[in-house]
Design a protein around this motif. Sequence first.
Motif, PDB file in Angstrom:
ATOM      1  N   LEU A 151       0.848  -1.188   0.000  1.00 15.56           N
ATOM      2  CA  LEU A 151       0.000   0.000   0.000  1.00 15.56           C
ATOM      3  C   LEU A 151       0.885   1.240   0.000  1.00 15.56           C
ATOM      4  CD1 LEU A 151      -2.930   1.012   0.105  1.00 15.56           C
ATOM      5  CD2 LEU A 151      -2.797   0.870   2.608  1.00 15.56           C
ATOM      6  N   LEU A 152       0.781   2.041  -1.060  1.00 21.23           N
ATOM      7  CA  LEU A 152       1.766   3.087  -1.353  1.00 21.23           C
ATOM      8  C   LEU A 152       1.227   4.487  -1.075  1.00 21.23           C
ATOM      9  CD1 LEU A 152       3.115   1.598  -4.698  1.00 21.23           C
ATOM     10  CD2 LEU A 152       3.739   0.997  -2.331  1.00 21.23           C
ATOM     11  N   HIS A 153       2.116   5.362  -0.619  1.00 21.24           N
ATOM     12  CA  HIS A 153       1.734   6.716  -0.245  1.00 21.24           C
ATOM     13  C   HIS A 153       1.881   7.693  -1.408  1.00 21.24           C
ATOM     14  CE1 HIS A 153       5.837   8.408  -0.062  1.00 21.24           C
ATOM     15  NE2 HIS A 153       6.230   7.298   0.548  1.00 21.24           N
ATOM     16  N   GLY A 154       1.363   8.905  -1.195  1.00 20.53           N
ATOM     17  CA  GLY A 154       1.402   9.950  -2.207  1.00 20.53           C
ATOM     18  C   GLY A 154       2.604  10.864  -2.061  1.00 20.53           C
ATOM     19  N   LEU A 155       2.638  11.896  -2.897  1.00 16.60           N
ATOM     20  CA  LEU A 155       3.825  12.743  -3.060  1.00 16.60           C
ATOM     21  C   LEU A 155       4.231  13.455  -1.776  1.00 16.60           C
ATOM     22  CD1 LEU A 155       5.836  13.851  -5.223  1.00 16.60           C
ATOM     23  CD2 LEU A 155       4.268  15.778  -5.497  1.00 16.60           C
ATOM     24  N   SER A 156       3.279  13.955  -1.005  1.00 18.95           N
ATOM     25  CA  SER A 156       3.615  14.752   0.178  1.00 18.95           C
ATOM     26  C   SER A 156       3.603  13.941   1.464  1.00 18.95           C
ATOM     27  CB  SER A 156       2.640  15.930   0.310  1.00 18.95           C
ATOM     28  OG  SER A 156       1.321  15.455   0.505  1.00 18.95           O
ATOM     29  N   ASP A 157       3.501  12.613   1.362  1.00 20.77           N
ATOM     30  CA  ASP A 157       3.310  11.769   2.530  1.00 20.77           C
ATOM     31  C   ASP A 157       4.504  10.837   2.776  1.00 20.77           C
ATOM     32  OD1 ASP A 157       0.721  12.865   2.838  1.00 20.77           O
ATOM     33  OD2 ASP A 157      -0.063  11.452   1.366  1.00 20.77           O
ATOM     34  N   ASP A 158       4.328   9.910   3.708  1.00 23.98           N
ATOM     35  CA  ASP A 158       5.340   8.896   3.980  1.00 23.98           C
ATOM     36  C   ASP A 158       4.647   7.599   4.374  1.00 23.98           C
ATOM     37  OD1 ASP A 158       4.511   9.203   6.612  1.00 23.98           O
ATOM     38  OD2 ASP A 158       6.360  10.168   7.299  1.00 23.98           O
ATOM     39  N   HIS A 159       5.419   6.631   4.896  1.00 26.27           N
ATOM     40  CA  HIS A 159       4.882   5.310   5.194  1.00 26.27           C
ATOM     41  C   HIS A 159       3.859   5.305   6.312  1.00 26.27           C
ATOM     42  CE1 HIS A 159       8.055   6.008   8.076  1.00 26.27           C
ATOM     43  NE2 HIS A 159       7.675   4.978   8.795  1.00 26.27           N
ATOM     44  N   THR A 160       3.770   6.395   7.089  1.00 31.71           N
ATOM     45  CA  THR A 160       2.848   6.433   8.225  1.00 31.71           C
ATOM     46  C   THR A 160       1.432   6.855   7.836  1.00 31.71           C
ATOM     47  OG1 THR A 160       3.256   8.763   8.840  1.00 31.71           O
ATOM     48  CG2 THR A 160       4.800   7.103   9.679  1.00 31.71           C
ATOM     49  N   ILE A 161       1.254   7.390   6.645  1.00 29.01           N
ATOM     50  CA  ILE A 161       0.051   8.161   6.346  1.00 29.01           C
ATOM     51  C   ILE A 161      -1.224   7.319   6.290  1.00 29.01           C
ATOM     52  CG2 ILE A 161       0.167   8.074   3.821  1.00 29.01           C
ATOM     53  CD1 ILE A 161      -0.540  11.193   5.999  1.00 29.01           C
ATOM     54  N   TRP A 162      -1.148   6.105   5.746  1.00 26.82           N
ATOM     55  CA  TRP A 162      -2.361   5.286   5.661  1.00 26.82           C
ATOM     56  C   TRP A 162      -2.878   4.914   7.045  1.00 26.82           C
ATOM     57  CZ3 TRP A 162      -5.602   4.475   1.761  1.00 26.82           C
ATOM     58  CH2 TRP A 162      -5.156   4.684   0.455  1.00 26.82           C
ATOM     59  N   MET A 163      -1.972   4.672   7.989  1.00 23.17           N
ATOM     60  CA  MET A 163      -2.382   4.360   9.356  1.00 23.17           C
ATOM     61  C   MET A 163      -2.922   5.590  10.077  1.00 23.17           C
ATOM     62  SD  MET A 163      -1.902   1.100  10.130  1.00 23.17           S
ATOM     63  CE  MET A 163      -1.553   0.919  11.879  1.00 23.17           C
ATOM     64  N   ARG A 164      -2.420   6.763   9.731  1.00 27.39           N
ATOM     65  CA  ARG A 164      -2.833   7.997  10.408  1.00 27.39           C
ATOM     66  C   ARG A 164      -4.160   8.540   9.890  1.00 27.39           C
ATOM     67  NH1 ARG A 164       1.940  11.565   8.963  1.00 27.39           N
ATOM     68  NH2 ARG A 164       0.657  13.193   9.937  1.00 27.39           N
ATOM     69  N   ARG A 165      -4.425   8.355   8.600  1.00 30.19           N
ATOM     70  CA  ARG A 165      -5.580   9.025   7.984  1.00 30.19           C
ATOM     71  C   ARG A 165      -6.733   8.087   7.642  1.00 30.19           C
ATOM     72  NH1 ARG A 165      -3.066  13.779   5.905  1.00 30.19           N
ATOM     73  NH2 ARG A 165      -1.860  14.533   7.679  1.00 30.19           N
ATOM     74  N   THR A 166      -6.539   6.787   7.741  1.00 35.83           N
ATOM     75  CA  THR A 166      -7.616   5.836   7.452  1.00 35.83           C
ATOM     76  C   THR A 166      -7.662   4.769   8.542  1.00 35.83           C
ATOM     77  OG1 THR A 166      -6.401   4.119   6.223  1.00 35.83           O
ATOM     78  CG2 THR A 166      -7.038   6.101   5.001  1.00 35.83           C
ATOM     79  N   SER A 167      -8.641   3.888   8.451  1.00 38.25           N
ATOM     80  CA  SER A 167      -8.750   2.742   9.355  1.00 38.25           C
ATOM     81  C   SER A 167      -8.290   1.473   8.652  1.00 38.25           C
ATOM     82  CB  SER A 167     -10.199   2.594   9.852  1.00 38.25           C
ATOM     83  OG  SER A 167     -10.565   3.667  10.685  1.00 38.25           O
ATOM     84  N   ILE A 168      -7.173   1.555   7.925  1.00 37.89           N
ATOM     85  CA  ILE A 168      -6.710   0.421   7.130  1.00 37.89           C
ATOM     86  C   ILE A 168      -6.489  -0.824   7.981  1.00 37.89           C
ATOM     87  CG2 ILE A 168      -4.311   1.220   7.293  1.00 37.89           C
ATOM     88  CD1 ILE A 168      -5.964  -0.710   4.365  1.00 37.89           C
ATOM     89  N   GLU A 169      -6.025  -0.672   9.213  1.00 34.99           N
ATOM     90  CA  GLU A 169      -5.811  -1.845  10.061  1.00 34.99           C
ATOM     91  C   GLU A 169      -7.128  -2.562  10.321  1.00 34.99           C
ATOM     92  OE1 GLU A 169      -3.807  -3.115  14.345  1.00 34.99           O
ATOM     93  OE2 GLU A 169      -3.970  -1.001  13.791  1.00 34.99           O
ATOM     94  N   ARG A 170      -8.146  -1.816  10.637  1.00 38.90           N
ATOM     95  CA  ARG A 170      -9.455  -2.426  10.904  1.00 38.90           C
ATOM     96  C   ARG A 170     -10.034  -3.046   9.641  1.00 38.90           C
ATOM     97  NH1 ARG A 170     -14.453   0.142  11.032  1.00 38.90           N
ATOM     98  NH2 ARG A 170     -13.426   2.178  10.966  1.00 38.90           N
ATOM     99  N   TYR A 171      -9.878  -2.381   8.501  1.00 36.97           N
ATOM    100  CA  TYR A 171     -10.419  -2.915   7.249  1.00 36.97           C
ATOM    101  C   TYR A 171      -9.706  -4.208   6.842  1.00 36.97           C
ATOM    102  CZ  TYR A 171     -12.024   1.961   6.867  1.00 36.97           C
ATOM    103  OH  TYR A 171     -12.582   3.191   7.098  1.00 36.97           O
ATOM    104  N   ALA A 172      -8.382  -4.237   7.011  1.00 36.98           N
ATOM    105  CA  ALA A 172      -7.618  -5.417   6.599  1.00 36.98           C
ATOM    106  C   ALA A 172      -7.816  -6.587   7.547  1.00 36.98           C
ATOM    107  CB  ALA A 172      -6.133  -5.068   6.516  1.00 36.98           C
ATOM    108  N   ALA A 173      -8.085  -6.300   8.817  1.00 38.87           N
ATOM    109  CA  ALA A 173      -8.205  -7.359   9.818  1.00 38.87           C
ATOM    110  C   ALA A 173      -9.299  -8.348   9.464  1.00 38.87           C
ATOM    111  CB  ALA A 173      -8.457  -6.747  11.194  1.00 38.87           C
TER     112      ALA A 173
END
Length: 259
Positions: A48-70
């Motif tokens: 799962l890849l981030h955008g131009l102004s972001d880094d590896h933390t962004i999906w965890m910070r801005r979405t509930s990806i952990e809950r969705y993937a679980a």
Amino acid sequence: MAFIDCHFYSDSLGVSASMYVILPQPAQNQIGMASASYGTTKHPTLYLLHGLSDDHTIWMRRTSIERYAAKLGIAVVMPAVNRSFYTDMAAGPKYWTFISEELPAIARSFFPLAEERELNYAAGLSMGGYGAMKLALTHPDRFAAAASLSGSVDISHRALNFPDDFKLIYDDVKTIKGSKNDLFYLAEQVHASKGPKPSLFQCCGTEDFLYEDNIRFRNYCRELGLDLTYEEEPGEHEWGYWDRKIQNVLNWLPLPART
């Protein structure tokens, strides 16, 4: 899910690199969190890849990806690539070599991640949408599916409009079109190949500044007859939209039937 903040040395980049990783954990008593597992020793994996102004933390910070993937029982690997456009930079590190070759090998050496093509997928937003499509179209033998959320999918057009932002990556932006960094070229190569072809998912908000780019790429993939699922709705280049759409992506992934 288990959450790992992983820091490691990269030979490709010549520096330490970072990734977040979430791994399935079939817990029975965790309140408010559905869990699933395939009962296998190695997990289906989404890069799962981030955008131009972001880094590896962004999906965890801005979405509930952990809950969705679980609830799906899949692992998610989220690497940092700075502002590289997932490319071996003309005046910078070799981020394409890192993301396409080194990262999967290192991640699999650390964690129980599946190697089979049918259990590997890529997705991303904006610059990361480009990166996800580039991974699957360059290596259709390694990735069964890729998804782009509001992706910068027409990179030759985008670079020609903003040459100063891209000269460190591509040097001469006029060389992008028809090259291994051009998704249109890569899509044509996959179409012409007799090898496996990844399933593709693409979405973009109709008010997004990348909307026209996405329409061009959608139409081209359809002309080629590639397996493309496309969704659009009112939306801008923002996290409320991506948090909704990553759920659609996860439900669309061609995951194997659970045992």
